[in-house]
Design an enzyme around this catalytic site. Structure first.
Site, PDB file in Angstrom:
ATOM      1  CE1 TYR A 135      -3.165   2.903   0.409  1.00 14.24           C
ATOM      2  CE2 TYR A 135      -3.665   2.160   2.619  1.00 14.24           C
ATOM      3  CZ  TYR A 135      -3.901   3.017   1.564  1.00 14.24           C
ATOM      4  OH  TYR A 135      -4.853   3.985   1.683  1.00 14.24           O
ATOM      5  CE  LYS A 163      -5.755   1.531  -2.046  1.00 13.03           C
ATOM      6  NZ  LYS A 163      -5.287   2.907  -1.731  1.00 13.03           N
TER       7      LYS A 163
END
Length: 300
Positions: A135, A163
Site C-alpha cells: 500500500y 496499490k
C-alpha cells in the site's frame, strides 16, 4: 490473470463515538457491494479508518463482513500498524478469519528507510502466511516506495500486488509500463486516486482500488468493465458523470465525502472518528446535489 483485478471497493467502517462498530450498517454496505458484484472488497483501508480501530474492533469488522459476503467475494483487509509485531498479529487474525489478502502500508511516526520498510513487509508476509498487497500511500504515510524497493519486495514470497497512488493521469501509462518491467508476471498492479482511475484502467492496470466504489459501486463497475472490454469512450463517458464528486473529493477529502454519501443514501449517520470532523451543512448540500445530478445523468 493477476491475483487481484477489476474493482476493489473500499467501504467506510461505521462506528459510534466510542469506536463500536455499527454492524447493521456495515452489513448493509457490504451487501450493496455484493449485489453490485464488485471484484473484491477492500475492508479497513484508509477509508475504513483502520488506524483508528483496536485489534478487537478490526477482528469484529472483518468477521461481520466475511459473514455477509458468504465467501462469494474476496476481501482484502488493512493490516497496517506502527509496530511490526502488531502488523503481524493483524495479518494472522485476517488469515485465520478468511481474508484473501492483507493491505500493508509503511505506517510510522519516525521516518523509515527503504531497508526498514523491506524488513517490515518481509516479516509480515513471512510470519503471517497471508498474501500481502503493498500500500503506497505517501499522502498519509509520508513514505514513497521507490522502483528499487518495489522490485525487491515483489520478489518476496507472499507479496503479490501493489496499490499505487496516482499523481496525474498523463503519467500513469509510463509508470505502469515501468513497473511491469520490475515485478514478476502475475503480480497485480493497481491504482487508487479515484479521479485518475479511469485513465489507469484504460492504460491497462489490473485493479482500481476505489473509495467511491465502496459506496456507489455501480458507476465504478461500469468504468472497469468498459475499460476491460476496450470501450474507452464508454469508460470516459461514465467518468465524466462523476466529475462533480471528484471535485468534492479534492476539496473536502474523499473520506468526509463518502461519510456524507452514506448519510444521504440513508445507510447510516456515522461520523468519521475524531479528530476528523464531518462536513459542514453547506458542504453536505453540495454532496447531495452532486449525487442528484449523477442519478439524473444515469437515467438520461
Amino acid at each position: 490473470m493477476a491475483f487481484l483485478s477489476g474493482l476493489c471497493a473500499f467501504p467506510i467502517t461505521p462506528t459510534d463515538s466510542d469506536g463500536r462498530v455499527d454492524t447493521a450498517a456495515l452489513r448493509q454496505l457490504i451487501a450493496r457491494l455484493c449485489t453490485a458484484k464488485v471484484d473484491s472488497i477492500g475492508l479497513l483501508g484508509s477509508t475504513g479508518t483502520y488506524m483508528y480501530l483496536s485489534r478487537q474492533q478490526r477482528r469484529r469488522t472483518l468477521s461481520e463482513a466475511l459473514d455477509e459476503t458468504g465467501g462469494g467475494i474476496p476481501v482484502i483487509v488493512g493490516v497496517g500498524a506502527l509496530r511490526t509485531d502488531e502488523a503481524i498479529k493483524h495479518a494472522r487474525d485476517a488469515k485465520a478469519l478468511g481474508a484473501a489478502a492483507g493491505l500493508l502500508a509503511a505506517v510510522s511516526y519516525a521516518p523509515l528507510t527503504d531497508d526498514e520498510v523491506f524488513e517490515h513487509f518481509s516479516s509480515v508476509a513471512r510470519r503471517s502466511g497471508l498474501p500481502i498487497v503493498i500500500y503506497d500511500n505517501p499522502g498519509t504515510t509520508h513514505f514513497r516506495f521507490t522502483p528499487a524497493l518495489v522490485a525487491r519486495l515483489a520478489q518476496v514470497p507472499g507479496i503479490v500486488a501493489i496499490k499505487n497512488p496516482t499523481d496525474g493521469g498523463d503519467a500513469i501509462l509510463g509508470h505502469l509500463q515501468d513497473q511491469r518491467q520490475i515485478v514478476p508476471k502475475g503480480f497485480s498492479i493497481g491504482y487508487s486516486g479515484d479521479w485518475n482511475a479511469t485513465q489507469a484502467m484504460i492504460a491497462g492496470a489490473d485493479t482500481w482500488y476505489s473509495v467511491l466504489g465502496g459506496i456507489l459501486p455501480e458507476p465504478c463497475m461500469g468504468i472497469v468493465r468498459a475499460a476491460q472490454q476496450g470501450d474507452h469512450a464508454q469508460a470516459r463517458r461514465i467518468d465524466a458523470t462523476l466529475v462533480p464528486l471528484w471535485e468534492l473529493f479534492k476539496t473536502y477529502s474523499s473520506l468526509r465525502v463518502v461519510y456524507t454519501l452514506a448519510e444521504v443514501l440513508d445507510i447510516c449517520r456515522a461520523a468519521p472518528p475524531l479528530p476528523i470532523m464531518p462536513l459542514p451543512i453547506a458542504a453536505k448540500h453540495q454532496v447531495a446535489d452532486a449525487l442528484a445530478r449523477l442519478r439524473t445523468a444515469a437515467v438520461s
